[in-house]
Design a protein around this motif. Structure first.
Motif, PDB file in Angstrom:
ATOM      1  N   TYR A  18      -5.149  -8.346   0.124  1.00 22.43           N
ATOM      2  CA  TYR A  18      -5.818  -8.478  -1.132  1.00 22.43           C
ATOM      3  C   TYR A  18      -7.225  -7.920  -1.338  1.00 22.43           C
ATOM      4  N   LEU A  21      -6.757  -4.193  -1.455  1.00 19.90           N
ATOM      5  CA  LEU A  21      -6.598  -3.681  -2.700  1.00 19.90           C
ATOM      6  C   LEU A  21      -7.686  -3.856  -3.758  1.00 19.90           C
ATOM      7  N   ASN A  25     -13.367  -2.778  -6.446  1.00 21.10           N
ATOM      8  CA  ASN A  25     -13.514  -3.538  -7.640  1.00 21.10           C
ATOM      9  C   ASN A  25     -14.171  -4.925  -6.956  1.00 21.10           C
ATOM     10  N   ILE A  41      -5.308  -7.102  -9.065  1.00 23.20           N
ATOM     11  CA  ILE A  41      -5.127  -5.570  -9.100  1.00 23.20           C
ATOM     12  C   ILE A  41      -3.693  -5.375  -8.835  1.00 23.20           C
ATOM     13  N   GLU A  42      -2.968  -4.827  -9.700  1.00 23.85           N
ATOM     14  CA  GLU A  42      -1.366  -4.440  -9.493  1.00 23.85           C
ATOM     15  C   GLU A  42      -0.660  -5.565  -9.115  1.00 23.85           C
ATOM     16  N   SER A  43      -0.491  -5.971  -7.903  1.00 31.68           N
ATOM     17  CA  SER A  43       0.544  -6.906  -7.478  1.00 31.68           C
ATOM     18  C   SER A  43      -0.118  -8.237  -6.619  1.00 31.68           C
ATOM     19  N   SER A  45      -3.106 -11.405  -7.077  1.00 26.84           N
ATOM     20  CA  SER A  45      -4.217 -11.899  -7.897  1.00 26.84           C
ATOM     21  C   SER A  45      -4.550 -13.117  -7.308  1.00 26.84           C
ATOM     22  N   GLU A  74       2.832  -9.963  -5.166  1.00 25.97           N
ATOM     23  CA  GLU A  74       4.507  -9.757  -5.879  1.00 25.97           C
ATOM     24  C   GLU A  74       4.703  -8.436  -5.265  1.00 25.97           C
ATOM     25  N   SER A  75       5.941  -8.068  -5.342  1.00 24.76           N
ATOM     26  CA  SER A  75       6.434  -6.746  -4.995  1.00 24.76           C
ATOM     27  C   SER A  75       5.671  -5.701  -5.851  1.00 24.76           C
ATOM     28  N   ALA A  77       3.606  -5.391  -3.041  1.00 20.95           N
ATOM     29  CA  ALA A  77       2.864  -5.603  -2.187  1.00 20.95           C
ATOM     30  C   ALA A  77       3.511  -6.539  -0.833  1.00 20.95           C
ATOM     31  N   ASP A  81       8.081 -12.564  -3.448  1.00 18.17           N
ATOM     32  CA  ASP A  81       7.110 -13.089  -4.006  1.00 18.17           C
ATOM     33  C   ASP A  81       6.302 -14.282  -3.203  1.00 18.17           C
TER      34      ASP A  81
END
Length: 122
Positions: A18, A21, A25, A41-43, A45, A74-75, A77, A81
């Motif tokens: 995380y 990723l 940011n 971000i992306e997959s 949170s 999630e996929s 990543a 899930d």
């Protein structure tokens, strides 16, 4: 449906993933966390209880405690899930490690970090 990860090594992999990723940011994430708002971000949170949807996230709403966040992955990543729950203090500790390793020289990041600490650890 998210699989709950309880193995410490696997949890650490999710947390590290995380923060890798969101590394570009991090200030935006800290601003959100200071207001107890989700950031992802992306997959991947991190969500606060107030961010969870009463219909889509019923299981998480039943499991999450008052002073916790949930990290949802999630996929692509992860293969399936997954989720982990972190206390506010655990989230703060993760942020502390990242800020001190990479952003200590940035005054704005340090100030935001202190705001997050006040919001999550008091």
């Amino acid at each position: 449906m998210y699989k709950l990860v309880t193995d410490n090594e696997e949890m650490q992999k999710l947390i590290n993933g995380y923060f890798i990723l969101i590394r570009n940011n991090l200030e935006m994430a800290m601003e959100k966390f200071a207001n107890r708002e989700c950031f992802g971000i992306e997959s991947m949170s991190i969500l606060f209880k107030e961010d969870l949807d009463e219909y889509e996230d019923q299981k998480e709403l039943q499991e999450i405690k008052k002073n916790q966040v949930v990290l949802l992955a999630e996929s692509p990543a992860v293969q399936e899930d997954e989720k982990i729950y972190l206390s506010f203090k655990e989230l703060y500790s993760c942020l502390e490690r990242v800020v001190y390793e990479k952003y200590l020289a940035d005054e704005n990041s340090r100030k935001l970090f202190l705001v997050v600490r006040r919001q999550l650890c008091n």
